[in-house]
Design an enzyme around this catalytic site. Structure first.
Site, short mmCIF file in Angstrom:
data_model
loop_
_atom_site.label_atom_id
_atom_site.label_comp_id
_atom_site.label_asym_id
_atom_site.label_seq_id
_atom_site.Cartn_x
_atom_site.Cartn_y
_atom_site.Cartn_z
N ASP A 1 -10.71 2.61 4.03
CA ASP A 1 -10.95 1.17 3.86
C ASP A 1 -12.44 0.88 3.68
O ASP A 1 -12.82 -0.21 3.28
CB ASP A 1 -10.45 0.39 5.10
N LYS B 1 0.84 -1.20 0.00
CA LYS B 1 0.00 0.00 0.00
C LYS B 1 0.88 1.26 0.00
O LYS B 1 0.59 2.22 -0.71
CB LYS B 1 -0.95 -0.03 1.20
N GLN C 1 -4.50 -1.84 9.60
CA GLN C 1 -4.43 -3.15 8.95
C GLN C 1 -4.99 -4.24 9.89
O GLN C 1 -4.59 -4.34 11.04
CB GLN C 1 -2.97 -3.46 8.58
#
Ligand code: NAD
Length: 290
Positions: A119, A52, A96
């Site tokens: 997200d 990412k 994450q």
């Protein structure tokens, strides 16, 4: 059989974002800034987060990687999130998953400001998705929609079966495929671990999206000729012949399924890179929403 090349499509999307970032900078505005929080040293999570950060470099975003120890308390993590929520320099951030067992993932998801929830896991983002309002779509389902769109896969009126009902993939995917949008308008069946006679259901499907985390679960006898198959699964399986010591397997038995498909995603190189491209799209959208 046409391979739905997520690696190439994600690269095209990142090139398009890079052009937009250059335009922003030329107009005297700042580049979007994505922060990624990682807790502990889970190998797969580190790989995803690094990918990412690398994608941010490619599109010209600023990025900040925040590594926190496995032993961090839930309270400390929540206070870090509050700091990021209030940091005007950060446009969007992700935490994450998975998190260590002593931290409540739901509490963490709820603590992220919906304005920075790139997200797309916050209930506000999910609610906006259901109501078809502008907002952040969950990155993996969004990536799959983009992939189907860019390959001009006809979805309207089709029979779509989603396998797996997780909050981050299967459930939102089923909603997106049923929405009244260019990619959408399917008749959707959401299947899960309690579903009876799954093969009878998948054999009727025009589009099958597989997200259950069981390697090579979907086999050729479960698929009708001409189906479109999207494989979300990524499982690390020990492999001594590989330098890393493992190889990645999807949820689809590619050898038996691919000869029957009109289109299929590979693993790796299918949904994975599209998830990262979607995160970049959401981060660009975060500054547009500001
Ligand atoms: P999860 O473990 O949260 O959920 C699995 C789902 O599968 C559950 O809803 C369960 O009901 C269903 N299931 C289990 N056994 C089943 C069966 N026999 N028949 C039908 N359904 C069954 O999964 P997740 O977080 O959605 O992840 C699924 C897979 O996708 C994993 O391999 C994960 O690593 C991968 N993943 C990939 C990406 C990507 O970017 N490519 C992103 C997220 C997850």
């Amino acid at each position: 059989m046409i391979l739905l090349d997520g690696k190439q499509t994600a690269s095209d999307i990142k090139d398009e974002i890079a052009v937009k970032v250059k335009e922003l900078k030329a107009a005297g505005k700042k580049a979007p800034h994505l922060a990624a929080v990682i807790v502990g040293d889970n190998g797969a999570s580190i790989t995803y987060v690094n990918a990412k950060v690398k994608a941010c470099e490619k599109v010209g975003f600023d990025s900040t990687l925040i590594k926190l120890p496995e032993t961090i308390t839930e309270e400390e993590l929540l206070s870090k999130i509050e700091e990021l929520n209030n940091d005007d320099n950060i446009d969007g951030f992700i935490v994450q998953l998975p998190l260590p067992k002593h931290i409540d993932e739901l509490k963490v998801t709820l603590a992220i400001s919906p304005l920075k929830d790139v997200d797309g896991f916050h209930p506000e983002s999910l609610g906006r998705m259901v109501l078809d309002l502008p907002g952040f779509l969950p990155a993996t389902p969004y990536g799959i929609v983009q992939l189907l769109d860019r390959y001009n896969i006809e979805t309207s009126g089709k029979d779509c079966v989603v396998i797996g009902r997780s909050h981050i993939v299967g459930s939102p995917m089923s909603i997106l495929m049923a929405r009244n949008n260019k990619v959408g308008n399917c008749t959707v069946t959401l299947t899960h671990s309690r579903t009876q006679n799954l093969a009878d259901i998948t054999r009727r499907a025009d589009i099958i999206i597989v997200a259950l985390g069981k390697p090579e679960f979907l086999t050729g006898d479960m698929v009708k000729d001409g189906a479109v198959v999207v494989d979300v699964g990524i499982t690390r399986v020990a492999d001594e012949t590989k330098k890393s010591g493992f190889r990645l397997l999807g949820d689809v038995d590619f050898a038996s399924v691919s000869p029957k498909c009109s289109h299929i995603t590979p693993v790796p190189g299918g949904v994975g890179p599209m998830t990262i491209a979607s995160l970049m799209m959401n981060t660009l959208q975060a500054i547009e929403m500001k």
